[in-house]
Design a protein around this motif. Sequence first.
Motif, PDB file in Angstrom:
ATOM      1  N   ALA A   1       0.826  -1.210   0.000  1.00 37.39           N
ATOM      2  CA  ALA A   1       0.000   0.000   0.000  1.00 37.39           C
ATOM      3  C   ALA A   1       0.860   1.259   0.000  1.00 37.39           C
ATOM      4  O   ALA A   1       2.010   1.254   0.442  1.00 37.39           O
ATOM      5  CB  ALA A   1      -0.910   0.000   1.227  1.00 37.39           C
ATOM      6  N   SER A   2       0.269   2.334  -0.496  1.00 45.93           N
ATOM      7  CA  SER A   2       0.911   3.644  -0.406  1.00 45.93           C
ATOM      8  C   SER A   2      -0.175   4.696  -0.246  1.00 45.93           C
ATOM      9  O   SER A   2      -1.334   4.480  -0.614  1.00 45.93           O
ATOM     10  CB  SER A   2       1.774   3.935  -1.634  1.00 45.93           C
ATOM     11  N   ALA A   3       0.206   5.812   0.330  1.00 43.41           N
ATOM     12  CA  ALA A   3      -0.714   6.936   0.515  1.00 43.41           C
ATOM     13  C   ALA A   3       0.006   8.205   0.092  1.00 43.41           C
ATOM     14  O   ALA A   3       1.181   8.395   0.404  1.00 43.41           O
ATOM     15  CB  ALA A   3      -1.152   7.039   1.972  1.00 43.41           C
ATOM     16  N   ILE A   4      -0.700   9.059  -0.631  1.00 49.17           N
ATOM     17  CA  ILE A   4      -0.168  10.345  -1.083  1.00 49.17           C
ATOM     18  C   ILE A   4      -1.021  11.422  -0.432  1.00 49.17           C
ATOM     19  O   ILE A   4      -2.237  11.481  -0.659  1.00 49.17           O
ATOM     20  CB  ILE A   4      -0.215  10.455  -2.611  1.00 49.17           C
ATOM     21  N   ILE A   5      -0.375  12.248   0.412  1.00 48.84           N
ATOM     22  CA  ILE A   5      -1.125  13.182   1.237  1.00 48.84           C
ATOM     23  C   ILE A   5      -0.534  14.590   1.124  1.00 48.84           C
ATOM     24  O   ILE A   5       0.548  14.858   1.639  1.00 48.84           O
ATOM     25  CB  ILE A   5      -1.084  12.742   2.722  1.00 48.84           C
ATOM     26  N   PRO A   6      -1.244  15.528   0.468  1.00 48.04           N
ATOM     27  CA  PRO A   6      -0.801  16.925   0.500  1.00 48.04           C
ATOM     28  C   PRO A   6      -1.230  17.550   1.834  1.00 48.04           C
ATOM     29  O   PRO A   6      -2.348  17.322   2.293  1.00 48.04           O
ATOM     30  CB  PRO A   6      -1.521  17.564  -0.684  1.00 48.04           C
ATOM     31  N   ILE A   7      -0.317  18.304   2.451  1.00 43.54           N
ATOM     32  CA  ILE A   7      -0.635  18.934   3.740  1.00 43.54           C
ATOM     33  C   ILE A   7      -0.144  20.377   3.726  1.00 43.54           C
ATOM     34  O   ILE A   7       1.040  20.637   3.484  1.00 43.54           O
ATOM     35  CB  ILE A   7       0.007  18.179   4.920  1.00 43.54           C
ATOM     36  N   ALA A   8      -1.036  21.307   4.011  1.00 48.14           N
ATOM     37  CA  ALA A   8      -0.670  22.715   4.145  1.00 48.14           C
ATOM     38  C   ALA A   8      -0.050  22.899   5.535  1.00 48.14           C
ATOM     39  O   ALA A   8      -0.754  23.121   6.514  1.00 48.14           O
ATOM     40  CB  ALA A   8      -1.903  23.599   3.976  1.00 48.14           C
ATOM     41  N   VAL A   9       1.268  22.778   5.621  1.00 50.50           N
ATOM     42  CA  VAL A   9       1.954  22.707   6.909  1.00 50.50           C
ATOM     43  C   VAL A   9       2.129  24.049   7.609  1.00 50.50           C
ATOM     44  O   VAL A   9       2.394  24.088   8.799  1.00 50.50           O
ATOM     45  CB  VAL A   9       3.326  22.017   6.756  1.00 50.50           C
ATOM     46  N   GLY A  10       1.991  25.152   6.914  1.00 55.70           N
ATOM     47  CA  GLY A  10       2.166  26.463   7.539  1.00 55.70           C
ATOM     48  C   GLY A  10       3.635  26.803   7.742  1.00 55.70           C
ATOM     49  O   GLY A  10       4.521  25.979   7.535  1.00 55.70           O
ATOM     50  N   GLY A  11       3.887  28.014   8.172  1.00 57.51           N
ATOM     51  CA  GLY A  11       5.255  28.467   8.384  1.00 57.51           C
ATOM     52  C   GLY A  11       5.911  27.819   9.592  1.00 57.51           C
ATOM     53  O   GLY A  11       5.252  27.384  10.523  1.00 57.51           O
ATOM     54  N   GLY A  12       7.223  27.728   9.559  1.00 54.12           N
ATOM     55  CA  GLY A  12       7.989  27.210  10.686  1.00 54.12           C
ATOM     56  C   GLY A  12       7.966  25.702  10.839  1.00 54.12           C
ATOM     57  O   GLY A  12       8.420  25.168  11.846  1.00 54.12           O
ATOM     58  N   TRP A  13       7.478  24.987   9.842  1.00 50.42           N
ATOM     59  CA  TRP A  13       7.309  23.542   9.990  1.00 50.42           C
ATOM     60  C   TRP A  13       8.633  22.798  10.077  1.00 50.42           C
ATOM     61  O   TRP A  13       8.725  21.800  10.784  1.00 50.42           O
ATOM     62  CB  TRP A  13       6.409  22.980   8.900  1.00 50.42           C
ATOM     63  N   ILE A  14       9.667  23.280   9.413  1.00 54.33           N
ATOM     64  CA  ILE A  14      10.975  22.596   9.479  1.00 54.33           C
ATOM     65  C   ILE A  14      11.520  22.699  10.905  1.00 54.33           C
ATOM     66  O   ILE A  14      11.992  21.710  11.470  1.00 54.33           O
ATOM     67  CB  ILE A  14      11.978  23.206   8.480  1.00 54.33           C
ATOM     68  N   GLU A  15      11.459  23.873  11.500  1.00 51.04           N
ATOM     69  CA  GLU A  15      11.989  24.034  12.866  1.00 51.04           C
ATOM     70  C   GLU A  15      11.201  23.200  13.862  1.00 51.04           C
ATOM     71  O   GLU A  15      11.769  22.654  14.813  1.00 51.04           O
ATOM     72  CB  GLU A  15      12.002  25.504  13.279  1.00 51.04           C
ATOM     73  N   ARG A  16       9.910  23.068  13.677  1.00 49.42           N
ATOM     74  CA  ARG A  16       9.122  22.199  14.570  1.00 49.42           C
ATOM     75  C   ARG A  16       9.593  20.750  14.477  1.00 49.42           C
ATOM     76  O   ARG A  16       9.686  20.054  15.494  1.00 49.42           O
ATOM     77  CB  ARG A  16       7.628  22.304  14.234  1.00 49.42           C
ATOM     78  N   GLN A  17       9.911  20.316  13.261  1.00 49.12           N
ATOM     79  CA  GLN A  17      10.404  18.944  13.093  1.00 49.12           C
ATOM     80  C   GLN A  17      11.787  18.775  13.731  1.00 49.12           C
ATOM     81  O   GLN A  17      12.091  17.744  14.330  1.00 49.12           O
ATOM     82  CB  GLN A  17      10.456  18.556  11.611  1.00 49.12           C
ATOM     83  N   ARG A  18      12.617  19.806  13.623  1.00 49.23           N
ATOM     84  CA  ARG A  18      13.949  19.748  14.253  1.00 49.23           C
ATOM     85  C   ARG A  18      13.824  19.640  15.783  1.00 49.23           C
ATOM     86  O   ARG A  18      14.566  18.900  16.412  1.00 49.23           O
ATOM     87  CB  ARG A  18      14.770  20.985  13.895  1.00 49.23           C
ATOM     88  N   GLU A  19      12.883  20.384  16.362  1.00 46.91           N
ATOM     89  CA  GLU A  19      12.689  20.334  17.814  1.00 46.91           C
ATOM     90  C   GLU A  19      12.224  18.936  18.238  1.00 46.91           C
ATOM     91  O   GLU A  19      12.685  18.393  19.236  1.00 46.91           O
ATOM     92  CB  GLU A  19      11.688  21.394  18.267  1.00 46.91           C
ATOM     93  N   GLN A  20      11.327  18.362  17.480  1.00 45.31           N
ATOM     94  CA  GLN A  20      10.868  17.007  17.801  1.00 45.31           C
ATOM     95  C   GLN A  20      12.012  16.006  17.689  1.00 45.31           C
ATOM     96  O   GLN A  20      12.143  15.114  18.528  1.00 45.31           O
ATOM     97  CB  GLN A  20       9.687  16.627  16.903  1.00 45.31           C
ATOM     98  N   LEU A  21      12.853  16.157  16.674  1.00 43.42           N
ATOM     99  CA  LEU A  21      14.027  15.298  16.513  1.00 43.42           C
ATOM    100  C   LEU A  21      14.957  15.435  17.717  1.00 43.42           C
ATOM    101  O   LEU A  21      15.418  14.434  18.278  1.00 43.42           O
ATOM    102  CB  LEU A  21      14.763  15.650  15.220  1.00 43.42           C
ATOM    103  N   ARG A  22      15.214  16.663  18.147  1.00 37.41           N
ATOM    104  CA  ARG A  22      16.080  16.880  19.320  1.00 37.41           C
ATOM    105  C   ARG A  22      15.500  16.198  20.565  1.00 37.41           C
ATOM    106  O   ARG A  22      16.227  15.592  21.356  1.00 37.41           O
ATOM    107  CB  ARG A  22      16.279  18.379  19.576  1.00 37.41           C
ATOM    108  N   GLU A  23      14.189  16.294  20.738  1.00 34.75           N
ATOM    109  CA  GLU A  23      13.552  15.672  21.904  1.00 34.75           C
ATOM    110  C   GLU A  23      13.659  14.149  21.871  1.00 34.75           C
ATOM    111  O   GLU A  23      13.902  13.514  22.896  1.00 34.75           O
ATOM    112  CB  GLU A  23      12.086  16.105  22.005  1.00 34.75           C
ATOM    113  N   VAL A  24      13.472  13.560  20.702  1.00 36.36           N
ATOM    114  CA  VAL A  24      13.610  12.102  20.580  1.00 36.36           C
ATOM    115  C   VAL A  24      15.049  11.687  20.882  1.00 36.36           C
ATOM    116  O   VAL A  24      15.289  10.707  21.589  1.00 36.36           O
ATOM    117  CB  VAL A  24      13.163  11.614  19.180  1.00 36.36           C
TER     118      VAL A  24
END
Length: 164
Positions: free
Chosen positions: A121-144
Motif C-alpha cells: 500500500a501507499s498513501a499520497i497526502i498533500p498537507i498545508a503545513v504552515g510556516g515554521g514547519w521545518i523548525e518544529r520537526q527539528r525540535e521534535q528530533l532533538r527531543e527524541v
Amino acid sequence: MAEPFVINMFWDGVMDLIQFSDGDTSVRVSVLGRQGPGILPVHDLLDAEILVNSSFISGRLDICFHLSDLESWSTALDDLEIGRSVEWLDTGNGPVIRIQSADDDSDVPVFVVEDASGSGASAIIPIAVGGGWIERQREQLREVMRMWPSEVVKTSPGAYEWRS
C-alpha cells in the motif's frame, strides 16, 4: 488556511518524531520506545508507528528503525529547508516516507508513505503545513534524541558493546 500547529510530542508514553498536520490531515511518526532495552545489539532500535489520517483515509504501520536513522532524518530536514524533495527510511526492505517539496505544480508539500515490501500500500497526502514547519520537526528530533540517546557501539561486524 492551516490552523496553528501545536507540538504534541508526548501522550501515553509515546513521543512524536515527525508530525505534519493542517488540522484535518496529518502524517505522524510516533516513537513507542526501545525494541529491546538492555539487550545488545537491539537496544538502539526504536519501535515506532506511522499514522496517516485524513477525511478520506486512515492508516497505521508498525516500523522499527535504528537510532542512526535519526541522522538521516536530520539531513532530510536540511534538504527540505532548501527546497529539495527527500526520502527517509529507504533501506530497500521496509516502508519509505517521501516528502515532495512545494513547487510550481503544488503550493503545499506532498507526503508519500509507501509500504511496498509489506502490504504493497501507499498513501499520497498533500498537507498545508504552515510556516515554521521545518523548525518544529527539528525540535521534535532533538527531543527524541534526548529521550533515547545512542548507548550501543558496533565494534566489528556482529560485535556490539555499551558506549562508554
